[in-house]
Design a protein around this motif. Structure first.
Motif, PDB file in Angstrom:
ATOM      1  N   ALA A  97     -29.780 -66.179  13.239  1.00 17.20           N
ATOM      2  CA  ALA A  97     -29.586 -64.978  14.055  1.00 17.20           C
ATOM      3  C   ALA A  97     -28.503 -65.221  15.087  1.00 17.20           C
ATOM      4  O   ALA A  97     -28.232 -66.356  15.500  1.00 17.20           O
ATOM      5  CB  ALA A  97     -30.890 -64.605  14.751  1.00 17.20           C
ATOM      6  N   VAL A  98     -27.895 -64.143  15.512  1.00 13.40           N
ATOM      7  CA  VAL A  98     -26.888 -64.196  16.565  1.00 13.40           C
ATOM      8  C   VAL A  98     -27.586 -64.118  17.926  1.00 13.40           C
ATOM      9  O   VAL A  98     -28.526 -63.343  18.111  1.00 13.40           O
ATOM     10  CB  VAL A  98     -25.883 -63.037  16.405  1.00 13.40           C
ATOM     11  N   GLN A  99     -27.143 -64.944  18.854  1.00 13.96           N
ATOM     12  CA  GLN A  99     -27.631 -64.873  20.231  1.00 13.96           C
ATOM     13  C   GLN A  99     -26.512 -64.332  21.121  1.00 13.96           C
ATOM     14  O   GLN A  99     -25.414 -64.898  21.155  1.00 13.96           O
ATOM     15  CB  GLN A  99     -28.066 -66.246  20.754  1.00 13.96           C
ATOM     16  N   GLY A 100     -26.786 -63.250  21.800  1.00 14.25           N
ATOM     17  CA  GLY A 100     -25.807 -62.676  22.707  1.00 14.25           C
ATOM     18  C   GLY A 100     -26.210 -62.855  24.158  1.00 14.25           C
ATOM     19  O   GLY A 100     -27.274 -63.406  24.472  1.00 14.25           O
ATOM     20  N   VAL A 101     -25.349 -62.383  25.040  1.00  8.00           N
ATOM     21  CA  VAL A 101     -25.628 -62.370  26.478  1.00  8.00           C
ATOM     22  C   VAL A 101     -26.055 -60.957  26.849  1.00  8.00           C
ATOM     23  O   VAL A 101     -25.353 -59.989  26.540  1.00  8.00           O
ATOM     24  CB  VAL A 101     -24.392 -62.782  27.297  1.00  8.00           C
ATOM     25  N   VAL A 102     -27.223 -60.822  27.475  1.00  8.07           N
ATOM     26  CA  VAL A 102     -27.803 -59.505  27.726  1.00  8.07           C
ATOM     27  C   VAL A 102     -28.278 -59.389  29.166  1.00  8.07           C
ATOM     28  O   VAL A 102     -28.430 -60.383  29.886  1.00  8.07           O
ATOM     29  CB  VAL A 102     -28.985 -59.232  26.764  1.00  8.07           C
ATOM     30  N   ARG A 109      -8.862 -81.393   7.318  1.00 13.39           N
ATOM     31  CA  ARG A 109      -9.088 -80.964   8.703  1.00 13.39           C
ATOM     32  C   ARG A 109     -10.159 -79.884   8.644  1.00 13.39           C
ATOM     33  O   ARG A 109      -9.891 -78.751   8.240  1.00 13.39           O
ATOM     34  CB  ARG A 109      -7.806 -80.422   9.334  1.00 13.39           C
ATOM     35  N   MET A 110     -11.360 -80.260   9.027  1.00 12.35           N
ATOM     36  CA  MET A 110     -12.488 -79.336   8.959  1.00 12.35           C
ATOM     37  C   MET A 110     -12.641 -78.650  10.315  1.00 12.35           C
ATOM     38  O   MET A 110     -12.614 -79.314  11.354  1.00 12.35           O
ATOM     39  CB  MET A 110     -13.762 -80.086   8.574  1.00 12.35           C
ATOM     40  N   GLU A 111     -12.822 -77.347  10.276  1.00 16.76           N
ATOM     41  CA  GLU A 111     -12.870 -76.580  11.514  1.00 16.76           C
ATOM     42  C   GLU A 111     -14.055 -75.635  11.539  1.00 16.76           C
ATOM     43  O   GLU A 111     -14.461 -75.093  10.508  1.00 16.76           O
ATOM     44  CB  GLU A 111     -11.580 -75.764  11.688  1.00 16.76           C
ATOM     45  N   HIS A 112     -14.606 -75.455  12.717  1.00 17.99           N
ATOM     46  CA  HIS A 112     -15.620 -74.449  12.996  1.00 17.99           C
ATOM     47  C   HIS A 112     -14.940 -73.229  13.607  1.00 17.99           C
ATOM     48  O   HIS A 112     -13.880 -73.352  14.215  1.00 17.99           O
ATOM     49  CB  HIS A 112     -16.614 -74.978  14.030  1.00 17.99           C
ATOM     50  N   PRO A 113     -15.567 -72.061  13.504  1.00 17.69           N
ATOM     51  CA  PRO A 113     -15.109 -70.937  14.333  1.00 17.69           C
ATOM     52  C   PRO A 113     -15.302 -71.264  15.811  1.00 17.69           C
ATOM     53  O   PRO A 113     -15.982 -72.237  16.157  1.00 17.69           O
ATOM     54  CB  PRO A 113     -16.014 -69.784  13.888  1.00 17.69           C
ATOM     55  N   LYS A 114     -14.724 -70.440  16.671  1.00 20.35           N
ATOM     56  CA  LYS A 114     -14.745 -70.746  18.103  1.00 20.35           C
ATOM     57  C   LYS A 114     -16.153 -70.828  18.660  1.00 20.35           C
ATOM     58  O   LYS A 114     -16.487 -71.732  19.424  1.00 20.35           O
ATOM     59  CB  LYS A 114     -13.934 -69.695  18.870  1.00 20.35           C
ATOM     60  N   LEU A 115     -17.020 -69.883  18.314  1.00 20.09           N
ATOM     61  CA  LEU A 115     -18.413 -69.897  18.770  1.00 20.09           C
ATOM     62  C   LEU A 115     -19.338 -69.894  17.560  1.00 20.09           C
ATOM     63  O   LEU A 115     -19.054 -69.248  16.554  1.00 20.09           O
ATOM     64  CB  LEU A 115     -18.721 -68.680  19.632  1.00 20.09           C
ATOM     65  N   GLY A 116     -20.461 -70.616  17.687  1.00 13.54           N
ATOM     66  CA  GLY A 116     -21.467 -70.542  16.647  1.00 13.54           C
ATOM     67  C   GLY A 116     -22.332 -69.304  16.833  1.00 13.54           C
ATOM     68  O   GLY A 116     -22.229 -68.587  17.836  1.00 13.54           O
ATOM     69  N   PRO A 117     -23.208 -69.010  15.859  1.00 13.29           N
ATOM     70  CA  PRO A 117     -24.101 -67.849  15.997  1.00 13.29           C
ATOM     71  C   PRO A 117     -24.915 -67.868  17.281  1.00 13.29           C
ATOM     72  O   PRO A 117     -25.250 -66.816  17.826  1.00 13.29           O
ATOM     73  CB  PRO A 117     -25.013 -67.958  14.765  1.00 13.29           C
ATOM     74  N   SER A 118     -25.209 -69.064  17.796  1.00 11.71           N
ATOM     75  CA  SER A 118     -26.025 -69.175  19.006  1.00 11.71           C
ATOM     76  C   SER A 118     -25.278 -68.759  20.260  1.00 11.71           C
ATOM     77  O   SER A 118     -25.867 -68.629  21.324  1.00 11.71           O
ATOM     78  CB  SER A 118     -26.506 -70.621  19.176  1.00 11.71           C
ATOM     79  N   GLY A 119     -23.960 -68.568  20.158  1.00 14.08           N
ATOM     80  CA  GLY A 119     -23.167 -68.271  21.340  1.00 14.08           C
ATOM     81  C   GLY A 119     -22.706 -69.501  22.089  1.00 14.08           C
ATOM     82  O   GLY A 119     -21.998 -69.396  23.095  1.00 14.08           O
ATOM     83  N   TRP A 120     -23.078 -70.685  21.607  1.00 10.45           N
ATOM     84  CA  TRP A 120     -22.600 -71.939  22.172  1.00 10.45           C
ATOM     85  C   TRP A 120     -21.389 -72.412  21.379  1.00 10.45           C
ATOM     86  O   TRP A 120     -21.096 -71.903  20.300  1.00 10.45           O
ATOM     87  CB  TRP A 120     -23.696 -73.003  22.128  1.00 10.45           C
ATOM     88  N   GLU A 121     -20.698 -73.418  21.911  1.00 15.18           N
ATOM     89  CA  GLU A 121     -19.565 -74.010  21.187  1.00 15.18           C
ATOM     90  C   GLU A 121     -20.062 -74.538  19.837  1.00 15.18           C
ATOM     91  O   GLU A 121     -21.223 -74.931  19.699  1.00 15.18           O
ATOM     92  CB  GLU A 121     -18.942 -75.141  22.001  1.00 15.18           C
ATOM     93  N   PRO A 122     -19.186 -74.586  18.835  1.00 12.72           N
ATOM     94  CA  PRO A 122     -19.655 -74.943  17.487  1.00 12.72           C
ATOM     95  C   PRO A 122     -20.187 -76.356  17.360  1.00 12.72           C
ATOM     96  O   PRO A 122     -21.028 -76.628  16.509  1.00 12.72           O
ATOM     97  CB  PRO A 122     -18.420 -74.742  16.612  1.00 12.72           C
TER      98      PRO A 122
END
Length: 519
Positions: free
Chosen positions: A406-411, A85-98
């Motif tokens: 890089a991480v993308q945030g909401v600004v 069972r392979m899993e991603h974290p909840k959000l990717g670095p881009s801030g979108w779903e994995p």
């Protein structure tokens, strides 16, 4: 010598479309030549990850797609119970779903609208590349007009044309004419298995909701898989067994017999069935002088990790920012050396992993399958769905975060609010905690690049992701490339000039005067 276009792209699938959208969006002349007369209106790829969604975001089409977010991928053993069972974290670095399951025709239509909205992009359908010849300052490509008497069938005509471009990019698939004409060889990684791919449109999309999507059944009787592709479609894939031939599955009744445990003709429509040979191959290089490769022209992989389309789009983004700087006269062609260095290494990793996962799935011996299942269940740490960072190339190797995404945030800044790339268009970015003290030469250098210089204290970090990223890695400043990969980071303000000097050294002949001033 008259140059017809800056970049000639051969092939107009999603990779060719992405290349055209990125390069024409930067103002360069792009001509695309595609063999077929219209977009392919059947699904092929079914998955992309958050990194690719960030690309669609930058092109303004993220809201136009038929997608379903996912973050798990389940594999079942011979007994029907879970082995992986392979899993991603909840959000990717881009801030979108994995990850996302998607319907490819909707994506291609959205990309096509974007390309055709750009004044410097021209799409030519019904032309097949035949040969190319390279010169010091351009490449000359000969193409032949083809007609399509029936959907999917092509016939050559007597009409030809020759196009001179500064660069040509082969995004023309696994049987790439550009790759062959450029003399680029393929390494075969030794995996070749035929699978039947079946696409369905259920009358009730929730009728199959009890089946995980996506999932892989590693059944030695016949390995098979299931997934959703977008909100309205389903896909099953079945491995062909020894002695079976592709033509054995031209009969829909044979296909329905395989689908019978889950789906019948009364439940919906069979959209298509096709047999593909899943192979692992890799071009020895992605560049031969002014000819470049992207997507399946450079690498093919079994689909077990869902990275075929993703890898091609990563190619497109990586080569597009390099060509942008070169065509703008900011850097010379030496910048393209990093394209193969970066992309082939990452592609090789994913092709090898996909090939190994294919071997796991395609086990037909019952005893070997039982041993495989026991070994995988005994493993304490399940694999994650993540790629390694870039290890070499146009990077400040040895500095913190170099080669990582890089991480993308909401600004929010000056009444503009949204994801970082929507507020600040994609360019090189120097992001710092505090306003940096830069020399006039460094300021001019960054201006020539078209780079953003942004301090965290100048904006509102609405979701806290950027601040948390800086804190977690104890950095003062980071340089992010246009493809959202980190060039490098530093821990102290007085290291910023050295980081910019390092960036300058990776951009050949940006401007001899600026280089002299900086040094």
């Amino acid at each position: 010598m008259n140059i017809d276009t800056d970049v000639l792209v051969v092939g107009y699938g999603p990779v060719g479309q992405t290349l055209a959208a990125l390069l024409a969006g930067a103002g360069h002349r792009v001509d695309v030549y595609e063999r077929f007369s219209c977009l392919y209106d059947l699904p092929r790829a079914v998955y992309f990850d958050d990194e690719i969604m960030q690309v669609w975001q930058s092109l303004g089409i993220a809201g136009d797609l038929d997608v379903l977010p996912i973050n798990t991928y389940e594999w079942f053993g011979a007994d029907g119970d879970t082995i992986l069972r392979m899993e991603h974290p909840k959000l990717g670095p881009s801030g979108w779903e994995p990850g996302y399951l998607f319907y490819q025709p909707t994506l291609e239509r959205a990309l096509d609208r974007r390309v055709r909205s750009l004044p410097t992009a021209t799409v030519h359908c019904g032309w097949s590349a035949e040969s190319l010849e390279q010169f010091d300052d351009y490449v000359e490509v000969t193409l032949r007009r083809v007609r399509e008497p029936r959907v999917g069938e092509l016939e050559p005509t007597d009409e030809t044309t020759t196009v001179r471009a500064r660069y040509v990019i082969g995004a023309d698939g696994a049987n790439s004419v550009v790759r062959a004409a450029a003399g680029i060889a393929l390494d075969d990684l030794g995996f070749a298995e035929p699978w039947l791919v079946v696409d369905l449109r259920p009358d009730d999309i929730d009728a199959l909701s009890s089946i995980p999507a996506p999932c892989q059944w590693c059944d030695p009787v016949r390995p098979h898989m299931h997934t959703r592709n977008g909100r309205s479609h389903r896909r099953f894939e079945f491995m062909l067994l020894p002695g079976e031939r592709p033509e054995d599955f031209a009969d829909e009744a044979r296909v329905w017999s395989l689908l019978a445990p889950w789906f019948t003709p009364d439940d919906g429509t069979l959209v298509r069935q096709a047999v593909y040979e899943f192979r692992g191959r890799l071009a020895t290089t992605m560049r031969a002088d002014r000819a470049l490769l992207a997507g399946d022209a450079a690498h093919t992989m079994p689909p077990f990790m869902g990275q075929g389309l993703c890898s091609g789009v990563r190619d497109a983004v990586n080569v597009a920012w390099r060509l942008d700087l070169i065509l703008r006269g900011v850097a010379d062609a030496g910048l393209l050396d990093g394209y193969t260095t970066e992309r082939r290494a990452q592609n090789e990793w994913i092709v090898n992993l996909s090939t190994e996962m294919g071997r796991v799935s395609c086990t037909l011996d019952a005893r070997a399958a039982a041993d495989r299942d026991a070994a995988l269940r005994a493993a304490e740490v399940p694999p994650t769905l993540g790629l390694p960072p870039l290890a070499d190339g146009t990077l400040a190797t040895g500095r913190p975060l170099a080669g990582h995404r890089a991480v993308q945030g909401v600004v929010r800044i000056d009444r503009r609010e949204g994801r970082f790339d929507d507020v600040f268009a994609k360019h090189f970015t120097l992001l710092t905690r505090h306003a940096p003290q830069l020399s006039p030469a460094h300021v001019e250098f960054l201006d020539r690049l078209g780079a953003h210089v942004i301090a965290l204290h100048q904006l509102e970090d609405l979701d806290g992701r950027l601040t948390a990223w800086f804190d977690a890695h104890r950095i003062e400043a980071v340089v992010v490339r246009p493809d959202a990969y980190v060039f490098g980071a530093v821990a102290w303000p007085d290291e910023i000039p050295a980081l910019l000097d390092d960036l300058l050294s990776h951009l050949p002949t940006i401007d001899s005067r600026i280089t002299a001033d900086v040094r």
